[in-house]
Structures are given as C-alpha cells and as structure tokens.
Design a protein around this motif. Structure first.
Motif, PDB file in Angstrom:
ATOM      1  N   UNK A   1       0.784  -1.144   0.169  1.00 49.74           N
ATOM      2  CA  UNK A   1       0.422  -0.312  -0.523  1.00 49.74           C
ATOM      3  C   UNK A   1       1.181   1.100   0.355  1.00 49.74           C
ATOM      4  N   UNK A   2       2.272   1.327   0.965  1.00 50.90           N
ATOM      5  CA  UNK A   2       2.783   2.578   0.740  1.00 50.90           C
ATOM      6  C   UNK A   2       3.973   2.470  -0.849  1.00 50.90           C
ATOM      7  N   UNK A   3       3.866   1.794  -1.405  1.00 55.42           N
ATOM      8  CA  UNK A   3       4.499   2.194  -2.963  1.00 55.42           C
ATOM      9  C   UNK A   3       3.085   2.545  -3.831  1.00 55.42           C
ATOM     10  N   UNK A   4       2.139   1.701  -3.782  1.00 57.87           N
ATOM     11  CA  UNK A   4       0.593   2.103  -4.262  1.00 57.87           C
ATOM     12  C   UNK A   4       0.072   3.313  -4.259  1.00 57.87           C
ATOM     13  N   UNK A   5       0.208   3.794  -2.775  1.00 62.03           N
ATOM     14  CA  UNK A   5       0.221   5.541  -2.415  1.00 62.03           C
ATOM     15  C   UNK A   5       1.533   6.065  -3.219  1.00 62.03           C
ATOM     16  N   UNK A   6       2.569   5.722  -3.512  1.00 57.84           N
ATOM     17  CA  UNK A   6       3.536   7.143  -3.144  1.00 57.84           C
ATOM     18  C   UNK A   6       3.857   7.245  -4.913  1.00 57.84           C
ATOM     19  N   UNK A   7       3.453   5.963  -5.537  1.00 57.16           N
ATOM     20  CA  UNK A   7       3.454   5.530  -6.949  1.00 57.16           C
ATOM     21  C   UNK A   7       1.686   6.682  -8.422  1.00 57.16           C
ATOM     22  N   UNK A   8       1.290   6.040  -7.061  1.00 65.51           N
ATOM     23  CA  UNK A   8       0.043   7.817  -7.674  1.00 65.51           C
ATOM     24  C   UNK A   8      -0.100   8.871  -7.323  1.00 65.51           C
ATOM     25  N   UNK A   9       0.461   9.178  -6.467  1.00 65.95           N
ATOM     26  CA  UNK A   9       0.723  10.582  -6.403  1.00 65.95           C
ATOM     27  C   UNK A   9       1.923  11.199  -7.258  1.00 65.95           C
ATOM     28  N   UNK A  10       3.423   9.984  -7.870  1.00 66.03           N
ATOM     29  CA  UNK A  10       3.478  10.805  -8.899  1.00 66.03           C
ATOM     30  C   UNK A  10       3.258  10.285 -10.006  1.00 66.03           C
ATOM     31  N   UNK A  11       3.173   9.331 -10.772  1.00 62.38           N
ATOM     32  CA  UNK A  11       2.552   9.388 -11.592  1.00 62.38           C
ATOM     33  C   UNK A  11       1.108  10.358 -12.133  1.00 62.38           C
ATOM     34  N   UNK A  12       0.962  11.423 -11.409  1.00 64.02           N
ATOM     35  CA  UNK A  12       0.191  12.656 -12.093  1.00 64.02           C
ATOM     36  C   UNK A  12       1.132  13.629 -12.913  1.00 64.02           C
ATOM     37  N   UNK A  13       2.193  13.351 -12.305  1.00 69.68           N
ATOM     38  CA  UNK A  13       3.271  13.922 -13.432  1.00 69.68           C
ATOM     39  C   UNK A  13       3.937  13.482 -14.770  1.00 69.68           C
TER      40      UNK A  13
END
Length: 158
Positions: A128-140
């Motif tokens: 879940x930590x990786x998924x949340x961080x990637x989800x935030x980054x993938x916006x860019x």
C-alpha cells in the motif's frame, strides 16, 4: 566532470589518429542514428554500488510533465524511496537531463536476477505504501520505458 573537461576529451579524440583509424572508421558504417544528452545525478541521490557482483540492471526512463523538479520532484522522490524501502531492489542512481529531452529522469536499479526483480516488483504492487507513492507521482508522468541491462564481462558494473 564539467563541460570544459568534455570539450578537452572530445578534442583529444578528434586529434588521435589511432582512435580515428581503429574505432571511428570501423564503427561509422554501423551507426544508424545517435542520441546525445547530458544528465546529472539528482542532488538528493548518491551514486550507489551493487551489493554484490553479478546481477542485472534495470534502466528506467521517465518522461515527466513540463515544470521540472519544482513541480514533480518531491512526489517522484517519494515514489523512488517507497521502492527502496521494499528491499527487493538496490538503487544505483537517479539522473535528470540538463541537455536533450528535458524533464527526463533516468533511474538505474540493481537486482539479483530478472526473476528476483519480477517477484519484487509484484510484491511492491501489493504494498500500500508503494501504491500510494506511485499514484501520487504518476500524476506528473508522460511516459515510462524500462530496459533490462545485463553487463558484459568488461563492464565495471558486472
């Protein structure tokens, strides 16, 4: 490690008849295209070394949205850190372009094997930590390309 040094090296090679005759003249007919860029290690990353000899590398190229690290840097760093914290891979370096296609970030990872990388990546996708961080980054993110690199015996990264 600056442009003056690069210019001096290029000039020395241009004047080296042995280099011209044995390498350039032999390689030139094999070259279809050439892509040049200058990239720097990002300030928050130190150049790492693999934990042991052997293994494989993954070269990941991210094309980020315009705006540079001021826009996407914090989210990108968090995504990289989340992957590091899983422990399945080792970070060798994160590089950002200065010349070439701007807003390009290259990340070099080390893994014990392609299978170890695949298993670790699968586990990371369930973290879940990786998924949340990637989800935030993938916006860019505009695009991403991954390459598996297997070093030759002559490579300093073998």
């Amino acid at each position: 490690d600056n442009f003056a040094h690069r210019t001096a090296v290029r000039q020395a090679l241009a004047n080296d008849k042995d280099w011209q005759g044995k390498f350039i003249s032999a390689a030139l007919p094999l070259i279809e295209k050439q892509h040049n860029e200058v990239a720097y290690l990002v300030p928050w990353c130190q150049l790492g070394k693999p934990p042991k000899e052997g293994g494989v590398y993954e070269w990941v190229t991210f094309q980020m949205k315009p705006g540079g690290p001021a826009l996407w840097g914090e989210a990108f760093r968090a995504a990289i850190s989340a992957h590091i914290n899983t422990g399945y891979t080792s970070l060798i370096g994160v590089f950002h372009t200065e010349y070439g296609l701007l807003n390009t970030v290259h990340v070099l990872w080390w893994n014990e094997s392609p299978d170890h990388r695949a298993a670790g990546r699968h586990s990371a996708h369930e973290d879940a930590r990786v998924v949340a961080a990637v989800r935030n980054s993938v916006r860019f993110l505009e695009s991403q390309q991954n390459m598996l690199l297997i070093p030759l015996q002559c490579s300093p990264l073998k």
